[in-house]
Enzyme design. Sequence first.
Site, short mmCIF file in Angstrom:
data_model
loop_
_atom_site.label_atom_id
_atom_site.label_comp_id
_atom_site.label_asym_id
_atom_site.label_seq_id
_atom_site.Cartn_x
_atom_site.Cartn_y
_atom_site.Cartn_z
CB ILE A 1 -3.34 6.02 -0.57
CG1 ILE A 1 -3.98 4.66 -0.32
CG2 ILE A 1 -4.23 7.16 -0.07
CD1 ILE A 1 -4.03 4.28 1.15
CB ILE B 1 -0.98 0.02 1.21
CG1 ILE B 1 -1.71 -1.31 1.35
CG2 ILE B 1 -1.99 1.16 1.03
CD1 ILE B 1 -2.61 -1.41 2.58
N PRO B 2 1.57 1.52 -1.12
CG PRO B 2 2.26 1.68 -3.33
CD PRO B 2 1.60 0.77 -2.37
CG HIS B 3 0.85 5.55 2.29
ND1 HIS B 3 1.21 4.24 2.53
CD2 HIS B 3 1.26 6.24 3.37
CE1 HIS B 3 1.79 4.15 3.71
NE2 HIS B 3 1.85 5.36 4.24
CB ALA B 4 3.36 9.84 -1.30
#
Length: 185
Positions: free
Chosen positions: A123, A85-88
């Site tokens: 996300i 779940i990469p998110h930034a």
Amino acid sequence: MTRGGMDHRLVKEQREASQGMLLSDFLAEDAIQLDLPSSDKEALFQDALAHLHAKGYVSQPDMVLEDLRVREKIMSTGIGQGVAIPHAQSEGVPGTHLSLWRPLAPLDFDAMDEQPVDLIFMILGPRGIGNEHVKILAKISRLLHGSDFRGRLRSATSAAEVLDAIRESEPNCRSRRRLRRPAVG
């Protein structure tokens, strides 16, 4: 009534809001890509951001790519069981949104369980939006506890099937407090 500076009513309201939030409010069919030919995490990020830029979800892909890299350096977003779940938060994103990527072959993502990843929820949101992306992350995590859900995502043959699996797996709440999905474009 505060404890450690946190108002218990505020905590309860935040919990209720995240439980009523619908992932499908943040995930459009054109932000779901199955059988992506990316060969590694970096290529997946580049391919995903190029696609999201073309669709108007990302305004500055190079900036978002750097923000994702910075986040991955802190700690891998590979959470295990073949999921990442990469998110930034980034200045290169006009509004909060979710995308889902399924590569042709599982990718090394430096996951906690050291297993390759074949389901990637990304996300992205603008800087300064508070904890909206954390609520989305929590909702995804709750849905992923069911192996049936992961299996449906892995066996889906179209973006529409993925979206259907998500909609059917989201809990039915009597009163859903939806987070607004900002207009993009």
